[in-house]
Design a protein around this motif. Sequence first.
Motif, PDB file in Angstrom:
ATOM      1  N   LYS A 175      79.651  11.281  -3.432  1.00  0.00           N
ATOM      2  CA  LYS A 175      79.680   9.996  -3.950  1.00  0.00           C
ATOM      3  C   LYS A 175      78.327   9.536  -3.661  1.00  0.00           C
ATOM      4  CE  LYS A 175      81.623   5.556  -4.039  1.00  0.00           C
ATOM      5  NZ  LYS A 175      82.703   4.536  -3.378  1.00  0.00           N
ATOM      6  N   LYS A 176      77.847   9.823  -2.450  1.00  0.00           N
ATOM      7  CA  LYS A 176      76.574   9.215  -2.024  1.00  0.00           C
ATOM      8  C   LYS A 176      75.373  10.000  -2.623  1.00  0.00           C
ATOM      9  CE  LYS A 176      75.941   8.482   2.484  1.00  0.00           C
ATOM     10  NZ  LYS A 176      76.150   8.627   3.854  1.00  0.00           N
ATOM     11  N   LYS A 198      82.942  12.207   0.280  1.00  0.00           N
ATOM     12  CA  LYS A 198      82.065  11.009   0.792  1.00  0.00           C
ATOM     13  C   LYS A 198      80.541  11.307   0.382  1.00  0.00           C
ATOM     14  CE  LYS A 198      80.312   8.531   4.640  1.00  0.00           C
ATOM     15  NZ  LYS A 198      80.602   8.410   6.153  1.00  0.00           N
ATOM     16  N   ASN A 199      80.246  12.576   0.626  1.00  0.00           N
ATOM     17  CA  ASN A 199      78.777  12.913   0.321  1.00  0.00           C
ATOM     18  C   ASN A 199      78.545  13.294  -1.036  1.00  0.00           C
ATOM     19  OD1 ASN A 199      77.864  12.802   3.031  1.00  0.00           O
ATOM     20  ND2 ASN A 199      78.192  15.055   3.430  1.00  0.00           N
TER      21      ASN A 199
END
Length: 348
Positions: free
Chosen positions: A149-150, A146-147
Amino acid sequence: MQVKYSKELNVYRKIIDSTHFLINLNFIRVWNVVLIYVSYWLTGLKGKIIHTGMPVSISVEPTTACNLRCRECLSGQKQFSRPEGNMKYEDFQNIINQLHKHLLYLIIYFQGEPYMNKLFFDFVKFARQKCIYTVTSSNGHFLDDKNAKKTVESGLDRLIISLDGLDQETYESYRTGGNFDKVIQGIQNIIRWKKALKSTRPYLIIQFLVLKTNEHQMKEIKKLGRVMGVDEVQFKTAQFYDYVNGNELIPDNKRYSRYIKRDDGTYAIRSKLPDRCFKMWSSCVITWDGRIVPCCFDKDANHQMGNLTKNSFSEIWKRDYYNQFRKAVFTAREKIDICRNCTEGLKN
Protein backbone atom coordinates in the motif's frame (compact mmCIF):
# COMPACT_ATOMS: atom_id res chain seq x y z
CA MET A 1 -6.16 -13.86 -9.40
CA GLN A 2 -6.81 -13.60 -13.12
CA VAL A 3 -7.38 -10.57 -15.35
CA LYS A 4 -8.41 -10.12 -18.95
CA TYR A 5 -5.20 -9.55 -20.88
CA SER A 6 -4.76 -8.40 -24.46
CA LYS A 7 -2.21 -6.67 -26.67
CA GLU A 8 -4.38 -3.56 -26.56
CA LEU A 9 -4.27 -3.52 -22.76
CA ASN A 10 -0.50 -3.98 -22.83
CA VAL A 11 -0.07 -1.06 -25.25
CA TYR A 12 -2.38 1.09 -23.13
CA ARG A 13 -0.32 0.41 -20.00
CA LYS A 14 2.91 1.29 -21.79
CA ILE A 15 1.38 4.53 -23.04
CA ILE A 16 0.31 5.46 -19.51
CA ASP A 17 3.80 4.67 -18.20
CA SER A 18 5.37 6.80 -20.95
CA THR A 19 3.01 9.61 -20.03
CA HIS A 20 4.19 9.46 -16.43
CA PHE A 21 7.70 10.06 -17.74
CA LEU A 22 6.90 12.71 -20.35
CA ILE A 23 4.89 14.94 -17.99
CA ASN A 24 8.14 15.69 -16.16
CA LEU A 25 9.72 17.33 -19.20
CA ASN A 26 10.40 21.06 -19.24
CA PHE A 27 12.63 23.36 -21.26
CA ILE A 28 15.67 23.05 -18.96
CA ARG A 29 15.56 19.26 -18.96
CA VAL A 30 15.01 18.97 -22.71
CA TRP A 31 17.82 21.42 -23.42
CA ASN A 32 20.10 19.43 -21.12
CA VAL A 33 19.36 16.26 -23.13
CA VAL A 34 20.24 18.14 -26.32
CA LEU A 35 23.55 19.29 -24.84
CA ILE A 36 24.46 15.76 -23.80
CA TYR A 37 23.66 14.23 -27.18
CA VAL A 38 25.46 16.95 -29.12
CA SER A 39 28.62 16.75 -27.00
CA TYR A 40 28.60 12.94 -27.21
CA TRP A 41 28.23 13.10 -31.01
CA LEU A 42 30.99 15.70 -31.33
CA THR A 43 33.32 13.58 -29.22
CA GLY A 44 32.87 10.68 -31.61
CA LEU A 45 33.32 12.95 -34.60
CA LYS A 46 36.42 14.83 -33.43
CA GLY A 47 38.05 12.20 -31.25
CA LYS A 48 38.37 14.73 -28.45
CA ILE A 49 36.39 14.61 -25.22
CA ILE A 50 33.66 17.24 -25.32
CA HIS A 51 31.21 17.05 -22.45
CA THR A 52 28.36 19.40 -21.62
CA GLY A 53 25.19 19.00 -19.64
CA MET A 54 24.26 17.23 -16.42
CA PRO A 55 23.05 13.65 -15.92
CA VAL A 56 19.64 12.70 -17.28
CA SER A 57 19.58 9.57 -15.13
CA ILE A 58 21.29 8.43 -11.94
CA SER A 59 21.18 5.39 -9.67
CA VAL A 60 21.20 6.03 -5.94
CA GLU A 61 22.00 3.24 -3.50
CA PRO A 62 19.65 3.16 -0.48
CA THR A 63 21.52 0.30 1.20
CA THR A 64 24.02 -2.50 0.70
CA ALA A 65 22.03 -4.81 3.01
CA CYS A 66 20.10 -7.74 1.57
CA ASN A 67 18.01 -10.56 3.02
CA LEU A 68 19.07 -13.03 0.30
CA ARG A 69 22.39 -14.63 -0.62
CA CYS A 70 22.09 -14.73 -4.39
CA ARG A 71 24.90 -16.37 -6.30
CA GLU A 72 27.07 -13.94 -8.27
CA CYS A 73 25.93 -11.00 -6.13
CA LEU A 74 28.52 -9.05 -4.14
CA SER A 75 25.90 -7.83 -1.69
CA GLY A 76 24.37 -11.24 -1.11
CA GLN A 77 27.74 -12.95 -0.81
CA LYS A 78 29.12 -10.24 1.48
CA GLN A 79 32.12 -9.69 -0.77
CA PHE A 80 32.33 -5.91 -0.76
CA SER A 81 35.69 -4.31 -0.15
CA ARG A 82 33.94 -0.96 0.37
CA PRO A 83 32.03 -0.03 3.55
CA GLU A 84 28.44 -1.24 3.91
CA GLY A 85 25.59 0.86 5.20
CA ASN A 86 22.38 2.81 4.60
CA MET A 87 21.88 6.19 2.95
CA LYS A 88 20.62 8.96 5.23
CA TYR A 89 17.64 11.12 4.31
CA GLU A 90 19.62 14.35 4.38
CA ASP A 91 22.22 12.84 2.02
CA PHE A 92 19.48 11.80 -0.40
CA GLN A 93 17.96 15.27 -0.24
CA ASN A 94 21.37 16.80 -0.95
CA ILE A 95 21.75 14.67 -4.10
CA ILE A 96 18.30 15.48 -5.44
CA ASN A 97 18.56 19.17 -4.61
CA GLN A 98 21.78 19.38 -6.62
CA LEU A 99 20.45 17.47 -9.64
CA HIS A 100 16.66 17.80 -9.87
CA LYS A 101 16.60 20.66 -12.38
CA HIS A 102 18.12 18.42 -15.06
CA LEU A 103 17.29 14.94 -13.78
CA LEU A 104 14.55 12.93 -15.51
CA TYR A 105 15.04 9.34 -14.38
CA LEU A 106 16.00 8.17 -10.90
CA ILE A 107 16.80 4.55 -10.05
CA ILE A 108 16.57 4.13 -6.28
CA TYR A 109 18.60 0.96 -6.28
CA PHE A 110 22.16 -0.23 -6.83
CA GLN A 111 23.32 -3.03 -4.55
CA GLY A 112 21.28 -4.47 -1.70
CA GLU A 113 17.50 -4.65 -1.22
CA PRO A 114 16.09 -1.08 -1.26
CA TYR A 115 13.13 -1.88 1.00
CA MET A 116 15.57 -2.71 3.82
CA ASN A 117 16.27 1.01 4.21
CA LYS A 118 13.36 2.26 6.33
CA LEU A 119 13.61 5.64 4.59
CA PHE A 120 12.91 4.17 1.15
CA PHE A 121 9.38 5.57 0.88
CA ASP A 122 10.61 8.99 2.01
CA PHE A 123 13.20 8.90 -0.79
CA VAL A 124 10.52 8.15 -3.37
CA LYS A 125 8.17 10.85 -2.13
CA PHE A 126 10.89 13.51 -2.09
CA ALA A 127 11.97 12.68 -5.65
CA ARG A 128 8.37 12.70 -6.84
CA GLN A 129 7.93 16.18 -5.32
CA LYS A 130 10.72 17.27 -7.66
CA CYS A 131 8.87 15.75 -10.64
CA ILE A 132 11.39 12.98 -11.28
CA TYR A 133 10.41 9.58 -12.71
CA THR A 134 11.30 7.02 -10.02
CA VAL A 135 12.25 3.36 -10.40
CA THR A 136 13.37 0.60 -8.07
CA SER A 137 14.24 -3.09 -8.30
CA SER A 138 13.36 -5.49 -5.48
CA ASN A 139 13.47 -9.18 -4.65
CA GLY A 140 9.85 -8.84 -3.54
CA HIS A 141 10.16 -10.22 -0.02
CA PHE A 142 9.13 -7.03 1.78
CA LEU A 143 5.91 -6.36 -0.11
CA ASP A 144 3.49 -7.33 2.62
CA ASP A 145 0.08 -5.66 2.65
CA LYS A 146 1.35 -2.58 4.50
CA ASN A 147 4.41 -1.99 2.31
CA ALA A 148 2.49 -2.71 -0.89
CA LYS A 149 0.00 0.00 0.00
CA LYS A 150 2.77 2.43 0.92
CA THR A 151 4.53 1.65 -2.38
CA VAL A 152 1.46 2.60 -4.40
CA GLU A 153 0.78 5.67 -2.24
CA SER A 154 4.40 6.85 -2.56
CA GLY A 155 3.96 7.52 -6.27
CA LEU A 156 6.78 5.17 -7.33
CA ASP A 157 6.61 5.08 -11.13
CA ARG A 158 8.16 1.71 -11.88
CA LEU A 159 8.72 -1.40 -9.77
CA ILE A 160 10.85 -4.30 -11.01
CA ILE A 161 10.48 -7.54 -9.07
CA SER A 162 12.96 -10.38 -9.61
CA LEU A 163 11.29 -13.76 -10.07
CA ASP A 164 13.71 -16.28 -11.55
CA GLY A 165 11.62 -19.43 -11.48
CA LEU A 166 8.13 -20.91 -11.29
CA ASP A 167 8.63 -23.05 -8.20
CA GLN A 168 10.61 -22.92 -4.98
CA GLU A 169 13.35 -25.30 -6.11
CA THR A 170 14.09 -23.48 -9.35
CA TYR A 171 13.76 -20.03 -7.81
CA GLU A 172 16.09 -20.81 -4.89
CA SER A 173 18.73 -22.36 -7.14
CA TYR A 174 19.92 -18.77 -7.63
CA ARG A 175 18.04 -16.70 -5.03
CA THR A 176 19.54 -18.47 -2.03
CA GLY A 177 17.35 -18.01 1.03
CA GLY A 178 14.43 -16.75 -1.04
CA ASN A 179 10.77 -17.71 -0.71
CA PHE A 180 8.91 -18.13 -4.00
CA ASP A 181 5.42 -17.94 -2.47
CA LYS A 182 6.30 -14.75 -0.63
CA VAL A 183 7.34 -13.04 -3.86
CA ILE A 184 4.12 -14.14 -5.59
CA GLN A 185 2.12 -12.76 -2.69
CA GLY A 186 4.04 -9.48 -2.87
CA ILE A 187 3.22 -9.10 -6.56
CA GLN A 188 -0.45 -9.80 -5.85
CA ASN A 189 -0.44 -7.23 -3.04
CA ILE A 190 0.87 -4.51 -5.36
CA ILE A 191 -1.74 -5.32 -8.02
CA ARG A 192 -4.53 -5.37 -5.44
CA TRP A 193 -3.58 -1.99 -3.97
CA LYS A 194 -3.22 -0.42 -7.41
CA LYS A 195 -6.82 -1.42 -8.05
CA ALA A 196 -8.04 -0.38 -4.61
CA LEU A 197 -6.41 3.05 -4.87
CA LYS A 198 -7.27 3.36 -8.59
CA SER A 199 -3.63 4.05 -9.37
CA THR A 200 -1.73 3.46 -12.61
CA ARG A 201 1.53 3.52 -10.64
CA PRO A 202 3.82 1.70 -10.30
CA TYR A 203 4.32 0.11 -13.72
CA LEU A 204 4.93 -3.44 -12.53
CA ILE A 205 7.57 -5.64 -14.15
CA ILE A 206 8.52 -9.24 -13.43
CA GLN A 207 12.22 -9.61 -14.25
CA PHE A 208 13.41 -13.12 -15.08
CA LEU A 209 17.17 -13.72 -14.97
CA VAL A 210 17.77 -16.42 -17.60
CA LEU A 211 19.89 -19.27 -16.21
CA LYS A 212 20.65 -22.89 -17.01
CA THR A 213 18.35 -23.88 -14.15
CA ASN A 214 15.31 -21.94 -15.29
CA GLU A 215 15.50 -21.35 -19.05
CA HIS A 216 12.94 -24.13 -19.63
CA GLN A 217 10.38 -21.98 -17.79
CA MET A 218 10.61 -18.85 -19.95
CA LYS A 219 7.31 -19.40 -21.77
CA GLU A 220 5.51 -20.22 -18.55
CA ILE A 221 6.76 -17.11 -16.74
CA LYS A 222 5.26 -14.97 -19.50
CA LYS A 223 1.98 -16.81 -19.07
CA LEU A 224 2.13 -16.30 -15.30
CA GLY A 225 2.66 -12.58 -15.83
CA ARG A 226 -0.41 -12.37 -18.03
CA VAL A 227 -2.55 -14.35 -15.60
CA MET A 228 -1.48 -12.27 -12.60
CA GLY A 229 -1.93 -9.00 -14.47
CA VAL A 230 1.57 -7.52 -14.27
CA ASP A 231 2.39 -4.84 -16.82
CA GLU A 232 5.40 -6.56 -18.35
CA VAL A 233 7.71 -9.58 -18.13
CA GLN A 234 11.34 -8.92 -18.98
CA PHE A 235 14.15 -11.40 -19.57
CA LYS A 236 17.63 -10.45 -18.42
CA THR A 237 21.00 -11.99 -19.23
CA ALA A 238 23.06 -13.10 -16.23
CA GLN A 239 26.50 -11.77 -15.37
CA PHE A 240 29.16 -14.13 -14.04
CA TYR A 241 32.46 -13.02 -12.57
CA ASP A 242 34.23 -16.32 -13.23
CA TYR A 243 33.11 -17.46 -16.67
CA VAL A 244 36.27 -18.26 -18.69
CA ASN A 245 36.21 -21.96 -17.78
CA GLY A 246 32.44 -22.10 -17.85
CA ASN A 247 29.78 -21.79 -15.18
CA GLU A 248 27.01 -24.25 -14.39
CA LEU A 249 24.46 -21.41 -14.56
CA ILE A 250 25.27 -20.27 -18.12
CA PRO A 251 22.12 -21.02 -20.16
CA ASP A 252 22.08 -23.03 -23.39
CA ASN A 253 19.82 -20.39 -24.94
CA LYS A 254 22.40 -18.31 -26.80
CA ARG A 255 19.99 -15.42 -27.24
CA TYR A 256 19.99 -14.86 -23.48
CA SER A 257 23.62 -15.59 -22.69
CA ARG A 258 26.35 -12.97 -22.43
CA TYR A 259 28.94 -15.63 -23.17
CA ILE A 260 29.89 -17.86 -26.07
CA LYS A 261 31.85 -21.10 -25.96
CA ARG A 262 35.06 -21.05 -28.00
CA ASP A 263 36.66 -23.94 -29.89
CA ASP A 264 39.09 -24.61 -27.03
CA GLY A 265 36.24 -25.08 -24.57
CA THR A 266 36.66 -21.78 -22.76
CA TYR A 267 34.11 -18.97 -22.73
CA ALA A 268 34.29 -15.36 -23.87
CA ILE A 269 32.00 -12.34 -23.86
CA ARG A 270 29.60 -12.73 -26.75
CA SER A 271 29.35 -9.08 -27.71
CA LYS A 272 32.10 -6.91 -29.13
CA LEU A 273 32.59 -3.78 -27.05
CA PRO A 274 32.47 -0.56 -29.04
CA ASP A 275 34.89 2.16 -27.91
CA ARG A 276 32.11 4.41 -26.70
CA CYS A 277 29.46 4.51 -24.01
CA PHE A 278 26.65 7.05 -23.83
CA LYS A 279 26.23 6.39 -20.11
CA MET A 280 29.50 8.21 -19.48
CA TRP A 281 27.74 11.36 -20.73
CA SER A 282 24.23 10.85 -19.40
CA SER A 283 24.29 8.96 -16.11
CA CYS A 284 26.21 7.67 -13.10
CA VAL A 285 25.79 5.85 -9.79
CA ILE A 286 25.95 7.29 -6.28
CA THR A 287 26.62 4.87 -3.42
CA TRP A 288 24.98 5.09 -0.01
CA ASP A 289 27.98 7.04 1.36
CA GLY A 290 28.28 9.55 -1.49
CA ARG A 291 30.84 7.92 -3.80
CA ILE A 292 30.27 8.67 -7.47
CA VAL A 293 31.08 5.81 -9.85
CA PRO A 294 30.64 5.77 -13.64
CA CYS A 295 28.06 3.01 -14.02
CA CYS A 296 26.17 0.10 -12.45
CA PHE A 297 28.86 -2.43 -13.43
CA ASP A 298 31.23 -0.87 -10.90
CA LYS A 299 29.51 -2.71 -8.05
CA ASP A 300 32.43 -2.45 -5.64
CA ALA A 301 33.08 1.24 -6.46
CA ASN A 302 36.62 0.61 -7.72
CA HIS A 303 36.49 3.57 -10.12
CA GLN A 304 35.53 6.46 -7.88
CA MET A 305 35.19 9.77 -9.67
CA GLY A 306 34.74 11.66 -6.41
CA ASN A 307 32.75 11.85 -3.18
CA LEU A 308 29.87 14.20 -2.38
CA THR A 309 31.16 14.55 1.17
CA LYS A 310 34.10 16.47 -0.26
CA ASN A 311 32.87 18.17 -3.44
CA SER A 312 29.66 19.21 -5.13
CA PHE A 313 28.27 16.95 -7.84
CA SER A 314 28.92 19.53 -10.54
CA GLU A 315 32.60 19.79 -9.57
CA ILE A 316 33.02 16.01 -9.77
CA TRP A 317 30.99 15.60 -12.97
CA LYS A 318 33.07 18.18 -14.85
CA ARG A 319 36.49 17.50 -13.40
CA ASP A 320 39.45 16.45 -15.55
CA TYR A 321 39.72 13.09 -13.79
CA TYR A 322 36.20 12.14 -14.94
CA ASN A 323 36.97 13.23 -18.49
CA GLN A 324 40.12 11.11 -18.45
CA PHE A 325 37.95 8.09 -17.68
CA ARG A 326 35.57 9.04 -20.50
CA LYS A 327 38.57 9.26 -22.80
CA ALA A 328 39.73 5.80 -21.73
CA VAL A 329 36.31 4.42 -22.69
CA PHE A 330 36.59 6.04 -26.12
CA THR A 331 40.16 4.84 -26.58
CA ALA A 332 40.32 1.21 -25.41
CA ARG A 333 37.21 0.19 -23.55
CA GLU A 334 38.16 -3.48 -23.38
CA LYS A 335 41.03 -2.57 -21.04
CA ILE A 336 38.61 -1.27 -18.38
CA ASP A 337 37.66 -4.13 -16.07
CA ILE A 338 34.07 -3.05 -15.37
CA CYS A 339 33.39 -2.75 -19.10
CA ARG A 340 34.33 -6.31 -20.02
CA ASN A 341 31.11 -7.81 -18.67
CA CYS A 342 28.88 -5.04 -19.97
CA THR A 343 25.74 -5.75 -21.98
CA GLU A 344 26.27 -2.66 -24.17
CA GLY A 345 26.35 -3.90 -27.73
CA LEU A 346 24.76 -7.26 -26.85
CA LYS A 347 22.10 -8.03 -29.44
CA ASN A 348 19.31 -10.48 -28.60
